[in-house]
Design a protein around this motif. Sequence first.
Motif, PDB file in Angstrom:
ATOM      1  N   ILE A  86      -8.927   9.840   7.351  1.00 52.19           N
ATOM      2  CA  ILE A  86      -9.246   9.238   6.061  1.00 52.19           C
ATOM      3  C   ILE A  86      -7.939   9.138   5.271  1.00 52.19           C
ATOM      4  CG2 ILE A  86     -10.589   9.400   3.943  1.00 52.19           C
ATOM      5  CD1 ILE A  86     -12.318   9.035   6.376  1.00 52.19           C
ATOM      6  N   ILE A  87      -7.563   7.911   4.886  1.00 52.11           N
ATOM      7  CA  ILE A  87      -6.324   7.677   4.153  1.00 52.11           C
ATOM      8  C   ILE A  87      -6.672   7.231   2.740  1.00 52.11           C
ATOM      9  CG2 ILE A  87      -4.137   6.418   4.081  1.00 52.11           C
ATOM     10  CD1 ILE A  87      -4.411   8.218   6.507  1.00 52.11           C
ATOM     11  N   CYS A  88      -6.120   7.939   1.762  1.00 48.87           N
ATOM     12  CA  CYS A  88      -6.239   7.544   0.355  1.00 48.87           C
ATOM     13  C   CYS A  88      -4.963   6.806  -0.024  1.00 48.87           C
ATOM     14  CB  CYS A  88      -6.437   8.774  -0.528  1.00 48.87           C
ATOM     15  SG  CYS A  88      -6.490   8.409  -2.303  1.00 48.87           S
ATOM     16  N   TYR A  89      -5.102   5.595  -0.575  1.00 49.15           N
ATOM     17  CA  TYR A  89      -3.911   4.801  -0.877  1.00 49.15           C
ATOM     18  C   TYR A  89      -4.092   4.045  -2.187  1.00 49.15           C
ATOM     19  CZ  TYR A  89      -6.556   0.710   0.782  1.00 49.15           C
ATOM     20  OH  TYR A  89      -7.491  -0.272   0.943  1.00 49.15           O
ATOM     21  N   GLU A  90      -2.960   3.584  -2.663  1.00 48.76           N
ATOM     22  CA  GLU A  90      -2.918   2.813  -3.908  1.00 48.76           C
ATOM     23  C   GLU A  90      -2.243   1.484  -3.633  1.00 48.76           C
ATOM     24  OE1 GLU A  90      -1.229   3.266  -8.510  1.00 48.76           O
ATOM     25  OE2 GLU A  90      -0.523   4.592  -6.919  1.00 48.76           O
ATOM     26  N   GLU A  91      -2.792   0.423  -4.194  1.00 48.21           N
ATOM     27  CA  GLU A  91      -2.231  -0.914  -4.008  1.00 48.21           C
ATOM     28  C   GLU A  91      -1.383  -1.290  -5.218  1.00 48.21           C
ATOM     29  OE1 GLU A  91      -5.389  -3.605  -3.278  1.00 48.21           O
ATOM     30  OE2 GLU A  91      -5.547  -3.136  -1.146  1.00 48.21           O
ATOM     31  N   LYS A  92      -0.149  -1.729  -4.938  1.00 49.09           N
ATOM     32  CA  LYS A  92       0.754  -2.160  -5.996  1.00 49.09           C
ATOM     33  C   LYS A  92       1.275  -3.555  -5.674  1.00 49.09           C
ATOM     34  CE  LYS A  92       2.452   2.399  -7.402  1.00 49.09           C
ATOM     35  NZ  LYS A  92       3.650   3.258  -7.574  1.00 49.09           N
ATOM     36  N   GLU A  93       1.413  -4.348  -6.722  1.00 46.48           N
ATOM     37  CA  GLU A  93       1.956  -5.698  -6.557  1.00 46.48           C
ATOM     38  C   GLU A  93       3.469  -5.658  -6.737  1.00 46.48           C
ATOM     39  OE1 GLU A  93       0.028  -8.416  -9.148  1.00 46.48           O
ATOM     40  OE2 GLU A  93      -1.792  -8.526  -7.937  1.00 46.48           O
ATOM     41  N   GLU A 138       0.840  -1.198   0.000  1.00 44.48           N
ATOM     42  CA  GLU A 138       0.000   0.000   0.000  1.00 44.48           C
ATOM     43  C   GLU A 138       0.875   1.248   0.000  1.00 44.48           C
ATOM     44  OE1 GLU A 138      -2.649  -0.094   3.277  1.00 44.48           O
ATOM     45  OE2 GLU A 138      -3.785  -1.839   2.562  1.00 44.48           O
ATOM     46  N   THR A 139       0.603   2.156  -0.937  1.00 44.35           N
ATOM     47  CA  THR A 139       1.310   3.427  -1.032  1.00 44.35           C
ATOM     48  C   THR A 139       0.331   4.547  -0.719  1.00 44.35           C
ATOM     49  OG1 THR A 139       2.752   2.525  -2.739  1.00 44.35           O
ATOM     50  CG2 THR A 139       2.711   4.919  -2.488  1.00 44.35           C
ATOM     51  N   THR A 140       0.596   5.313   0.344  1.00 40.40           N
ATOM     52  CA  THR A 140      -0.296   6.395   0.753  1.00 40.40           C
ATOM     53  C   THR A 140      -0.190   7.556  -0.227  1.00 40.40           C
ATOM     54  OG1 THR A 140      -0.082   5.754   3.068  1.00 40.40           O
ATOM     55  CG2 THR A 140      -0.881   7.990   2.610  1.00 40.40           C
ATOM     56  N   ILE A 141      -1.342   8.021  -0.697  1.00 37.87           N
ATOM     57  CA  ILE A 141      -1.390   9.149  -1.638  1.00 37.87           C
ATOM     58  C   ILE A 141      -1.801  10.432  -0.934  1.00 37.87           C
ATOM     59  CG2 ILE A 141      -2.531  10.038  -3.709  1.00 37.87           C
ATOM     60  CD1 ILE A 141      -2.766   7.179  -4.664  1.00 37.87           C
ATOM     61  N   GLY A 142      -2.721  10.332   0.030  1.00 33.53           N
ATOM     62  CA  GLY A 142      -3.182  11.521   0.740  1.00 33.53           C
ATOM     63  C   GLY A 142      -3.805  11.178   2.078  1.00 33.53           C
ATOM     64  N   GLU A 143      -3.833  12.173   2.977  1.00 38.23           N
ATOM     65  CA  GLU A 143      -4.432  12.000   4.300  1.00 38.23           C
ATOM     66  C   GLU A 143      -5.322  13.192   4.598  1.00 38.23           C
ATOM     67  OE1 GLU A 143      -1.337  11.543   7.155  1.00 38.23           O
ATOM     68  OE2 GLU A 143      -0.442   9.794   6.173  1.00 38.23           O
ATOM     69  N   ALA A 144      -6.467  12.902   5.229  1.00 40.78           N
ATOM     70  CA  ALA A 144      -7.420  13.955   5.592  1.00 40.78           C
ATOM     71  C   ALA A 144      -7.979  13.659   6.979  1.00 40.78           C
ATOM     72  CB  ALA A 144      -8.545  14.053   4.567  1.00 40.78           C
ATOM     73  N   SER A 145      -8.405  14.723   7.693  1.00 36.81           N
ATOM     74  CA  SER A 145      -8.979  14.594   9.035  1.00 36.81           C
ATOM     75  C   SER A 145     -10.452  14.978   8.992  1.00 36.81           C
ATOM     76  CB  SER A 145      -8.243  15.500  10.026  1.00 36.81           C
ATOM     77  OG  SER A 145      -6.877  15.142  10.099  1.00 36.81           O
ATOM     78  N   VAL A 146     -11.275  14.242   9.758  1.00 36.82           N
ATOM     79  CA  VAL A 146     -12.711  14.529   9.854  1.00 36.82           C
ATOM     80  C   VAL A 146     -12.908  15.667  10.854  1.00 36.82           C
ATOM     81  CG1 VAL A 146     -14.979  13.617  10.436  1.00 36.82           C
ATOM     82  CG2 VAL A 146     -13.292  12.151   9.270  1.00 36.82           C
ATOM     83  N   LEU A 147     -13.399  16.820  10.360  1.00 36.53           N
ATOM     84  CA  LEU A 147     -13.614  17.986  11.216  1.00 36.53           C
ATOM     85  C   LEU A 147     -15.053  18.095  11.694  1.00 36.53           C
ATOM     86  CD1 LEU A 147     -11.538  20.637   9.198  1.00 36.53           C
ATOM     87  CD2 LEU A 147     -10.774  19.127  11.042  1.00 36.53           C
TER      88      LEU A 147
END
Length: 727
Positions: free
Chosen positions: A709-716, A621-630
């Motif tokens: 909230i974590i946005c991620y990409e899966e790579k093999e 898993e490669t993290t692309i972005g992170e956000a917080s719930v306000l």
Amino acid sequence: MNRGLLLRFENLVQLRGACQQLRALSSRKVCGAQWKPVQLSARPMGSLLLYPQLWPKDRLISAALSQCRHLATKEETRKKKKKILLTRGEVEIRQKMTVEELAQAMGKDIDHIYEVLLYTDINVDSVEPDSILHEDHIKMIVKKSGMKYKSAKLKEEKERKNTDAVKRQVVNYPAVLTPRPPVVTILGHVDHGKTTLLDSLRKTQVASMEAGGITQHIGAFIVHMPSGEKITFLDTPGHAAFSAMRARGTNVTDIVILVVAAEDGVMQQTVESIQHARNAGVPLILAINKCDKPEADPERVKKELLAYDVVCEEFGGDVQAVNISALKGENLMVLAEATVALAEMLELKADATGLVEGTVIESRKDRGKGPLTTAIIQRGTLRKGCVLVAGKTWAKVRFLFDENGKAVDAASPGIPVEIMGWKEAPSAGDEILEVESEQRAQEVVTWRTYVEQQEKMKKDLEVIEAKQKEHRLEYEKKQQKLAHLTWRQRKAVLYKANKHLMLSRPKERTETDENTLSLIVKGDVDGSVEAILNILDSYDCEDECKLDIVYFGMGDISENDISLAEAFNGVIFGFSVKANESIKKLADKKGIKIKLHNIIYKLIEDLKEELNSRLPPAVVETTIGEASVLDTFSVTAGKSRIPVAGCRVHKGLLDRKMKFKLIRNRDVIWKGCLSSLKHHKDDAQVIKTGMDCGLSLDKNLEFNIGDEIICYEEKEVQQTTSWDPGF
């Protein structure tokens, strides 16, 4: 007269018959029958021919030998006189021994070998003294003769003459020794100002030389003092490189400047630097940096160093301490003068005549210039055209450059210089030696390459022998289970054990063998196969990929091996064997891999690559972005209520096409995709850092303020086996 001619003719006939009899005896095609004279059909020749006598065999052979003695050659005479050495104890055997060689090794005659071969399946009539025997037959002959055998060691090559280049003898004549600049290395803890100090020293030197800037950094530079002295500074090599230089026995550094930050004091790498200098036997100069800061406390630094036996002059020691500010350039000349004073005490001198000696500081490859090395000259004077050797490469010097990239004609001891003209780039820390000619340089490189190969072969042999010793008992236990069976029964047992796979459908077999590597191992001799099997016995990664040895044996690759590999979806590994063109075409047609090697560790490396290809890819898993719930709220869509999170992106970006996960109190409570992503009231595909957004999940899940909230990409990613065979 006629009677005399008749007797002569009769003797010739008898001689001819005797020769035929002797030839029959030598080829083992007679069984002791007595010779009879040949009857001529032309006409009767007297009573002797009409009533032939029976000759005793011994008398016949002696007569024939006396008649044929003149036909014997010098070589045959020498063979008759050759002494047969009687061997007691063990017989040394080797591959591809002839009948004659085996007889000499056993201390027997050739007839003894023929007699033992009668108990084998070999056609004795086809065996000649120069016929090559199979290793199994050699062992059997020795055993049948009541002897023991041992494998002969590999024939050692003739001892090669050492053609390596060596340093000249140290000359202590004052007439040839001239003063040289000290070589200084700067060490210290991270962020204590080593790099800043080096940069400041470079800028000071550039300003004094009125150069517009440094055109090229080669890892070392010279500082010219107002009094005329020179100091050679080495760019910080790092602790590992410094230790590697000591390990190779090169004592390039004369003085170490220990940089300690005034506000931090002694740190972990400061202690390591002190230990490096102490192990190398190099004196220290203490440079207390960042003294311009308000929180600086140089006295505290000096007191802390007392615990590590670094005693400054004001405390009665011999270590000079200089308070500097590398950033502002304060007291840099004072530090340089302290270095010059210590160098004068050390009385650093070198011989500037004779063949060049030096050390590689660093090496690199330039697209236009080829391999380049930065070196410190220690003896002699380096000029264009000199032939140098370093490690396993050599150079004829084409150009020399100083630290500013300007071409120079010569470099004396203690001077850093960049050398152009290397065939290949040598390693940092390699010793540079000048030789007389290019031919001599090639001799040195050839010798060093040979020595390295011999050392590697010796290490490989030690590893193999260790593995053999370690796994020998276990391997023999496995073989003892089938030892009481004949080879046909062993094959039947193996067939029954694998029958369910051979009878399964190709699709089912593929699914069964998806995580299994089946091997067919072929070798030139039994010892080679055994060595490979002992290494394979150390395989301990069955949970990753199962290793199944379907068959092993000796000889070249055959059609049976191809059929077996096809049945088990296996790979054929051959050691010192061949596969002819028809076998290769058949393997290509059936999609069977044949891997042939002559070096055992190359075969094992190829096997590890094959194992890697059988492992399933790992998902990373490669993290692309992170956000917080306000904030949290909900919207109504038809009769359903959908939870919505108001978020702010604080790192990277949120891409609706990617996957997301919800983290609460460091626990992942949801993974999936977004059902909606909006910026204000508009649908959005991407939300960047610092932007607010509203989002909802593909699952009806309530949000809490503070969730991540974590946005991620899966790579093999291709996995590699953890098996370590010891190579």
